[in-house]
Design a protein around this motif. Structure first.
Motif, PDB file in Angstrom:
ATOM      1  N   UNK A  56      -2.299   6.029  -4.431  1.00  0.00           N
ATOM      2  CA  UNK A  56      -3.287   6.011  -3.352  1.00  0.00           C
ATOM      3  C   UNK A  56      -3.913   4.629  -3.309  1.00  0.00           C
ATOM      4  N   UNK A  57      -3.203   3.687  -2.800  1.00  0.00           N
ATOM      5  CA  UNK A  57      -3.757   2.340  -2.734  1.00  0.00           C
ATOM      6  C   UNK A  57      -2.697   1.283  -2.956  1.00  0.00           C
ATOM      7  N   UNK A  97      -1.328   3.364 -12.120  1.00  0.00           N
ATOM      8  CA  UNK A  97      -2.457   2.467 -12.327  1.00  0.00           C
ATOM      9  C   UNK A  97      -2.379   1.183 -11.528  1.00  0.00           C
ATOM     10  N   UNK A 113       0.845  -1.186   0.000  1.00  0.00           N
ATOM     11  CA  UNK A 113       0.000   0.000   0.000  1.00  0.00           C
ATOM     12  C   UNK A 113       0.882   1.238   0.000  1.00  0.00           C
ATOM     13  N   UNK A 114       0.465   2.221  -0.779  1.00  0.00           N
ATOM     14  CA  UNK A 114       1.182   3.485  -0.814  1.00  0.00           C
ATOM     15  C   UNK A 114       0.221   4.643  -0.693  1.00  0.00           C
ATOM     16  N   UNK A 115       0.731   5.745  -0.198  1.00  0.00           N
ATOM     17  CA  UNK A 115      -0.054   6.981  -0.100  1.00  0.00           C
ATOM     18  C   UNK A 115       0.898   8.115  -0.439  1.00  0.00           C
ATOM     19  N   UNK A 116       1.336   8.133  -1.662  1.00  0.00           N
ATOM     20  CA  UNK A 116       2.387   9.055  -2.060  1.00  0.00           C
ATOM     21  C   UNK A 116       1.888  10.046  -3.103  1.00  0.00           C
TER      22      UNK A 116
END
Lengths: 425, 426
Positions: free
Chosen positions: A192-193, A169, A65-68
């Motif tokens: 975001x995900x 994506x 998971x990333x939130x960058x």
């Protein structure tokens, strides 16, 4: 050694502002240089929830998971190396911290990073490489980088491209010369995900490998000071074949997974099983009058039986058990499929009063069948076979093999895929 | 009006620069860039009785981050498609309501009006003010100044307060929240743009929700949205403990399953297990192994729970439906393991939709062995429509010392009264 000038190294002292932001309460500043530079979560958010997909025969996919959304965020650095968590000095599920509470170099992490040093010119993920990033200035001694060990990357030794991959994506693809300058300033490259990354190397079946990920800015030169959690994987064999479905109650089959694994190991890969691995089953030792009534006393780990009413099921024999994990639309690629096999519980004291299960005292807790118990064979379901070593006691370390029933039985066969575990637990 | 302008807002003295909008206030927060305030992600819901539990990933380390606002309206994401956002456009692949994150700005005005936000004239690029696209009826619905000193949520008519959570995510996260941690919020209300009030949720009605992060002492900054999620609250049909001796069975008739108005307090006794498959004998079932290898060919349709065998293996329980009946099953296995509480079974299953594919459902009367910690999807026919539900088997109870004694297993049965809706509930 000249390494990735302008891509991996730079001489600067970026930690002051970032670490003093208060988010982590870090106060360390000064003229330290790091390569890569480590910045706090306030400046660059770290990835998390790293999981590993075993695609079979040494191919694995990492997912995190990333939130960058940081405008300078440009991808992720992926670290991986062969070895158990213990040997590599890491703990599964736990992140690495590049800096200590004072904002100084975490020497423990530095030592760990050295074990993950990746060098495509030598041994890739099989053993730490020798390439070490140096400061790009001539004063190597005074500008020695703090974290100078290389993640998975592309390009020859003098043109390595970092970060490891660019996320867009939901997929992180290896950085190329054409994509190296892309950042989240273009929202396509913000994250975001969940993000997936296919490890480019083919790992060795049965060996343990551990991975972690860091967020990147500035072409891999600046990373999140906290990594993702560390996760390890032991790749399995992969094979697909047609599983014969017994035509009637008098035609049971057995699948000798112990012999099959031996054959796979000898060949280095699994071929579709034939006789005697997958063959007509001998009559039950315990129930010789009923061919389709195999029990815990029977030697083969797995029997495929059709009842007098046409119901088809798996039956575990001596020192084995079956767990029906249920329906998975995409089989081994289904996101909801558990990454690990459920725990098989042995508890002789709760299994019956006559001791007939003494050869495999499997307790149902964890979802495994007791030996001799029919587990319906259903299309779309994934099963785990716990197969114990054939020791004198019948109970030894277990191999956990996975089977996915791809299609409903037709023409006397069901198409299946298997993942066989080389390593016993 | 708040624009995504390039105005720089310096927070503190340490050099963190946030590209922010014009200053917002608690009565009309300004949408700030994703870089300045990270939006929540990975939102999903757990279906409850007259309520929804929202779960999402927090990803906020901003200095002035305060918490989250939750928004809910009646209708599905499909119905909101007519007012789908058109910004940002440049993301490849183009985001959808269920996958994307969106700012409140001119191109997206109609979407946000549906949630009670006033029309905005803020240009989505953040470079210029533009005339308001609409003057929707909801233009005054968003945010009412407090009469006295109420809690923050009372100021915001279209903001949905969370209930029944040990940690209210709205405002209780001081400073830095753990990154990528799971946040939860149970809501019982939605915002009605027509009456401009919060109304109570009802079973069988579909709602769409999203979450945004908020920052600033006055909650003056609000992030882009999370992804949008639709769900339909509904009720529980049965929850109780099965207690079965060898050869016993109970059955829940189809009529009760598709009643949708009743709660069953006890499962009625059914014919003995030996009668489940009356056209075969148990000649091969010698009592030494569990032989759940027959089909349930009973004429009595419904959900069957039974215990076969002679008692040597007292854990051999089965669950089945009748071959060719109106009810079919899909075993979902260890999906019972709730990531929020990984060591226990929970009927609150994340992404709690029934399997979509017809092939997932078994309708041939197969007896599935039951050990506990298992979940089945249900598909039930009623008047030509299909309804979905689930059956949850909790952790196994300790087995009795004497095989002739009954064994117990807690089970819950839930159904979605709305036809064709695969959401089911806690």
């Amino acid at each position: 050694m000249k390494v990735a000038s302008g891509k991996w190294l730079r001489a600067r002292a970026p930690l002051c502002g970032a670490l003093a932001l208060g988010a982590l309460g870090l106060t360390g500043c000064g003229d330290k240089e790091s390569s890569p530079d480590a910045v706090s979560v306030s400046e660059l958010k770290y990835p998390g929830d790293l999981a590993i997909w075993d695609k079979g025969d040494g191919k694995v996919v990492l997912e995190w998971s990333g939130a960058n959304n940081e405008e300078d965020f440009d991808g992720y650095n992926v670290y991986g190396m062969k070895g158990t968590a213990t040997a590599l000095g890491v703990t599964e599920g736990v992140a690495l911290e590049l800096l200590d509470d004072k904002g100084d170099k975490n020497t423990t992490t530095e030592a760990i990073l050295a074990k993950f040093n990746y060098d495509p010119a030598t041994t890739k993920l099989e053993a730490p490489g020798t390439a070490i990033a140096l400061a790009e200035t001539a004063e190597a001694d005074s500008d020695a980088p703090e974290f100078s060990y290389l993640p998975i990357h592309t390009g020859p030794a003098d043109a390595r491209l970092l970060p490891t991959c660019k996320a867009a994506g939901g997929t992180c693809t290896m950085t190329t010369a054409a994509t190296k300058d892309l950042t989240a300033e273009n929202p396509t490259y913000a994250v975001n995900g969940r993000v997936k990354f296919e490890v480019p190397e083919t790992l060795k079946v049965g060996e343990s490998y551990c991975f972690f990920v860091m967020s990147s800015m500035d072409g891999g030169e600046t990373v999140s000071q906290t990594s993702s959690n560390v996760q390890c994987v032991t790749p399995k064999y992969s094979v697909g074949f047609n599983l014969p479905i017994p035509a009637g109650a008098d035609d049971p089959r057995h699948l000798d997974l112990r012999a099959y694994l031996t054959a796979c190991d000898a060949a280095g890969k699994c071929a579709a099983p034939g006789a005697p691995v997958l063959d007509a089953a001998a009559e039950s030792e315990f129930n010789p009058s009923a061919k389709n009534s195999h029990t815990a006393s029977d030697p083969m780990p797995i029997y495929i039986e059709t009842s007098t009413t046409g119901a088809v099921g798996f039956v575990a024999g001596k020192a084995a058990a079956v767990n029906d994990l249920g329906y998975y639309e995409k089989g081994f690629d289904d996101v909801t499929l558990p990454k690990g096999a459920p725990v098989l519980v042995l508890d002789d004291s709760t299994i019956g009063g006559t001791g007939v299960n003494k050869d495999a005292p499997v307790f149902n807790a964890g979802g495994y069948s007791i030996p001799g118990q029919t587990v319906p064979l259903v299309a779309g379901h994934v099963y785990v076979f716990g197969v114990g070593a054939a020791t004198a006691s019948g109970i030894g370390p277990f191999h956990y093999h996975w089977l996915y029933v791809k299609s409903a039985p037709a023409g006397g066969n069901a198409a299946v895929e298997m993942r066989l575990t080389k390593k016993a637990i | 009006m708040k624009a995504l302008s390039k105005a720089a807002l310096t927070i503190g003295t340490l050099g963190l620069v946030i590209a922010a909008c014009d200053s917002g206030s608690s009565s009309d927060p300004a949408t700030v860039s994703r870089d300045a305030l990270n939006p929540p992600s990975g939102l999903y819901t757990v279906t409850n009785h007259n309520s929804l539990e929202l779960r999402w990933k927090a990803a906020n380390a901003e200095d002035e981050f305060k918490g989250f606002h939750v928004f809910a309206v009646k209708g599905s994401t499909a119905t909101l498609a007519a007012v789908a956002p058109t910004f940002p456009k440049q993301i490849v692949p183009a985001p959808t309501l269920t996958t994307g994150s969106f700012p409140r700005c001119l191109d997206n005005t109609k979407l946000f009006e549906a949630f009670g936000f006033a029309a905005t004239d803020s240009d989505c690029e953040g470079d210029a003010e533009a005339p308001a696209a609409t003057t929707g009826a909801a233009s005054t619905a968003f945010l009412q100044e407090p009469a006295a000193t109420p809690a923050i949520e009372e100021k915001l008519e279209n903001f949905i307060p969370c209930k029944e959570n040990t940690a209210n995510p709205n405002l209780s996260l001081p400073g830095v929240a753990p990154l990528l941690t799971l946040q939860t919020c149970t809501i019982t209300q939605y915002f009605d743009p027509t009456s401009k009030k919060r109304l109570d949720m009802k079973d069988g009605e579909t709602y769409t929700v999203f979450v945004s992060a908020v920052a600033g002492d006055e909650l003056s900054d609000i992030s882009w949205t999370s992804n949008f999620v639709s769900d339909t609250p509904s009720t529980r049909l049965f929850e109780g403990t099965l207690s079965l001796k060898v050869g016993e069975a109970v059955r829940l008739p189809v009529a009760d399953i598709v009643d949708f108005t009743k709660t069953v307090t006890a499962l009625p006794a059914a014919a003995l297990c030996s009668d489940v498959d009356p056209d075969t004998t148990d000649a091969n079932n010698n009592g030494q192994v569990c032989r759940i290898n027959r089909f349930n060919k009973s004429a009595a349709d419904g959900l069957w729970f039974g215990r076969l065998g002679t008692g040597e293996f007292p854990q051999r329980m089965f669950f089945s439906t009748v071959a060719g009946g109106d009810v079919s099953l899909a075993l979902r296995g260890p999906q019972t393991q709730d990531p929020k509480n990984p060591n226990i079974i929970s009927v609150s299953i994340p992404s709690d939709q029934a399997a979509a594919a017809d092939v997932a459902y078994v309708a041939d009367g197969t007896h599935f062995p039951i050990y506990g910690n298992q979940v089945f999807d249900l598909k039930v026919k009623k008047a030509g429509a299909t309804h979905y539900g689930k059956v949850v088997f909790y952790s196994a109870e300790p087995l009795p010392a004497n095989a002739s004694d009954p064994i117990s297993l807690k089970v819950a049965i839930v159904m979605q009264p709305a036809a064709g809706v695969r959401d089911y509930l806690q």
